[in-house]
Scaffold this motif. Structure first.
Motif, mmCIF file in Angstrom:
data_model
loop_
_atom_site.group_PDB
_atom_site.id
_atom_site.type_symbol
_atom_site.label_atom_id
_atom_site.label_comp_id
_atom_site.label_asym_id
_atom_site.label_seq_id
_atom_site.Cartn_x
_atom_site.Cartn_y
_atom_site.Cartn_z
ATOM 1 N N ASN A 143 0.821 -1.209 0.000
ATOM 2 C CA ASN A 143 0.000 0.000 0.000
ATOM 3 C C ASN A 143 0.857 1.262 0.000
ATOM 4 O OD1 ASN A 143 -2.730 1.273 0.320
ATOM 5 N ND2 ASN A 143 -1.799 2.007 2.221
ATOM 6 N N THR A 146 2.585 1.638 -3.450
ATOM 7 C CA THR A 146 1.649 2.046 -4.496
ATOM 8 C C THR A 146 1.308 3.523 -4.390
ATOM 9 O OG1 THR A 146 0.705 -0.175 -4.519
ATOM 10 C CG2 THR A 146 -0.606 1.581 -5.495
ATOM 11 N N MET A 161 -5.370 -0.922 -2.585
ATOM 12 C CA MET A 161 -5.179 -2.365 -2.730
ATOM 13 C C MET A 161 -6.445 -3.164 -2.414
ATOM 14 S SD MET A 161 -2.096 -1.975 -3.499
ATOM 15 C CE MET A 161 -1.515 -3.657 -3.599
ATOM 16 N N LYS A 183 -5.322 -6.630 -8.497
ATOM 17 C CA LYS A 183 -5.568 -5.245 -8.100
ATOM 18 C C LYS A 183 -6.262 -4.430 -9.194
ATOM 19 C CE LYS A 183 -3.672 -6.501 -4.349
ATOM 20 N NZ LYS A 183 -4.562 -6.865 -3.233
ATOM 21 N N LEU A 186 -6.724 -0.432 -8.476
ATOM 22 C CA LEU A 186 -5.560 0.365 -8.842
ATOM 23 C C LEU A 186 -5.598 0.733 -10.319
ATOM 24 C CD1 LEU A 186 -2.805 1.572 -8.111
ATOM 25 C CD2 LEU A 186 -1.795 -0.679 -8.541
ATOM 26 N N LEU A 225 2.464 -2.629 -11.309
ATOM 27 C CA LEU A 225 2.952 -1.313 -10.895
ATOM 28 C C LEU A 225 3.907 -0.727 -11.929
ATOM 29 C CD1 LEU A 225 3.748 -1.401 -7.064
ATOM 30 C CD2 LEU A 225 1.924 -0.173 -8.252
ATOM 31 N N ARG A 229 3.231 2.634 -14.117
ATOM 32 C CA ARG A 229 4.099 3.787 -13.905
ATOM 33 C C ARG A 229 4.937 4.128 -15.135
ATOM 34 N NH1 ARG A 229 3.752 8.111 -11.198
ATOM 35 N NH2 ARG A 229 3.702 8.669 -13.389
#
Length: 374
Positions: A143, A146, A161, A183, A186, A225, A229
């Motif tokens: 968490n 993120t 999350m 997830k 997200l 992730l 990103r």
């Protein structure tokens, strides 16, 4: 209010009857439906059908023989099939209390939100249902990581999350979401511009079945992730770097066996080109394989593009070693590094990806959109 409760399930047969009963009790003031998206290998589909036959609410099931995108893909399939103005996404293991559904919907109305998150991290919330101290540590670390990576998009969300939330169906663009692993919230928050509200909830203990969280899901989370990103370029860079190391190891090993360095360079290049293609197909461009040309054509394009680069690199290797008497492996390492940078730049400008995974016919606009930074 028309509400669709979307529940992804995987081997949750013992929980279905209680789950449907509690959802029915919690939604007496709503025009609600339940959509199970099931990837089970046990008798969960049959149990859902049996329970649904006597349930007060309409119960639908989408059974996927190929669970593309994992739990997140199941959620998107359920949202796409929903008929509600609002979708409630929750797990099928009773750790998400159905009694929270009217609370989430009330918050949506009072705060004019597009997404209402059931948060374990607000005052009054708790993640006590997580099993063991290690799960708590991993959850809190994930968490923090993120929220640190997406400080703007997640500034109003303390628990990105969580798998328990309400979303206004009309405010999200399902086509931009790229589901993988667990997830899905997200993905929704990062790829869409939405107004977020939160309500605290206590994450309950699992009543039956076993947790689906494992090391593989952790790897998928890290991959997600990175993709969110940095876009596809992050996957390309990782695979390319691994291929560069493998190239040098193979070449050095062949030379140790007495193979001439030019032959070793050619063999190692061929092996790593094939390996890179397979890894790119599996982990970076998996979602584009359908709209793109056939696998044989994609491989031919990929091999041709990288083969030209390898041919030029091998010619330069021969010229440098022959004239300057430099070590073969060291020279090859420098040349591979230069080639990697050039291919990285070319790829980041959509060169390689458009050349190899170019779409066919009506998919072209979708493909071009999905190739950019995600």
């Amino acid at each position: 209010m028309k509400v669709s409760i979307v529940i992804p399930t995987y081997n949750e047969a013992p929980n279905i009857a209680e789950l449907v009963a509690r959802i029915s009790d919690a939604t007496t003031n709503y025009d609600a439906e339940i959509i199970f998206v099931d990837d089970s290998s046990d008798d969960t589909p049959q149990v859902i059908v049996h329970v649904g036959n006597t349930a007060r609410l309409p119960v639908r099931i989408i059974h996927r023989s190929t669970p593309i995108g994992g739990l997140a893909g199941a959620v998107l399939a359920g949202i796409a099939a929903s008929g509600g103005k609002w979708c409630i996404v929750m797990d099928g293991d009773l750790q998400h209390p159905p009694e929270m559904i009217p609370i989430l919907l009330a918050a949506a109305a009072s705060e004019h939100a597009d997404v209402v998150v059931a948060s374990r991290n607000l005052d009054g919330g708790s993640s006590g249902g997580l099993a063991g101290i290690s799960r708590h540590i991993v959850s809190n670390a994930a968490n923090l990581l993120t929220r640190a990576m997406f400080p703007v998009r997640l500034q109003n969300c303390t628990d990105p999350m969580t798998g328990f939330f309400a979303v206004r169906r009309a405010t999200i663009d399902v086509s931009v979401l790229q589901p993988r692993g667990f997830k899905i919230l997200l993905e929704i928050l990062v790829r869409n511009t939405v107004t977020v509200a939160e309500e605290p909830f206590v994450f309950g203990e699992r009543q039956a079945g076993v947790s689906k969280a494992d090391f593989r899901q952790g790897v998928r989370f890290v991959t997600q992730l990175a993709a969110l990103r940095f876009g596809r370029v992050s996957g390309f860079a990782t695979i390319g770097a691994a291929g560069a190391v493998a190239n040098l190891i193979i070449m050095a090993g062949l030379q140790a066996l007495g193979v001439w360095y030019i032959a070793a360079a050619i063999i190692s290049a061929a092996v790593t080109i094939v390996g890179n293609f397979l890894l790119q197909e599996r982990f970076v461009f998996r979602d584009l394989r359908g709209p793109a040309a056939s696998g044989y054509i994609r491989f031919a394009r990929f091999f041709a593009f990288n083969g030209i680069e390898a041919t030029v690199r091998t010619a330069v290797l021969w010229a440098v070693v022959a004239t300057a008497a430099l070590p073969e492996i060291a020279t090859q390492a420098v040349l591979i590094g230069i080639g990697f940078i050039l291919r990285f730049v070319h790829h980041s400008q959509r060169g390689t990806s458009m050349a190899v995974w170019s779409p066919r016919g009506p998919h072209k606009s979708l493909h071009a959109k999905s190739l950019g930074r995600e």
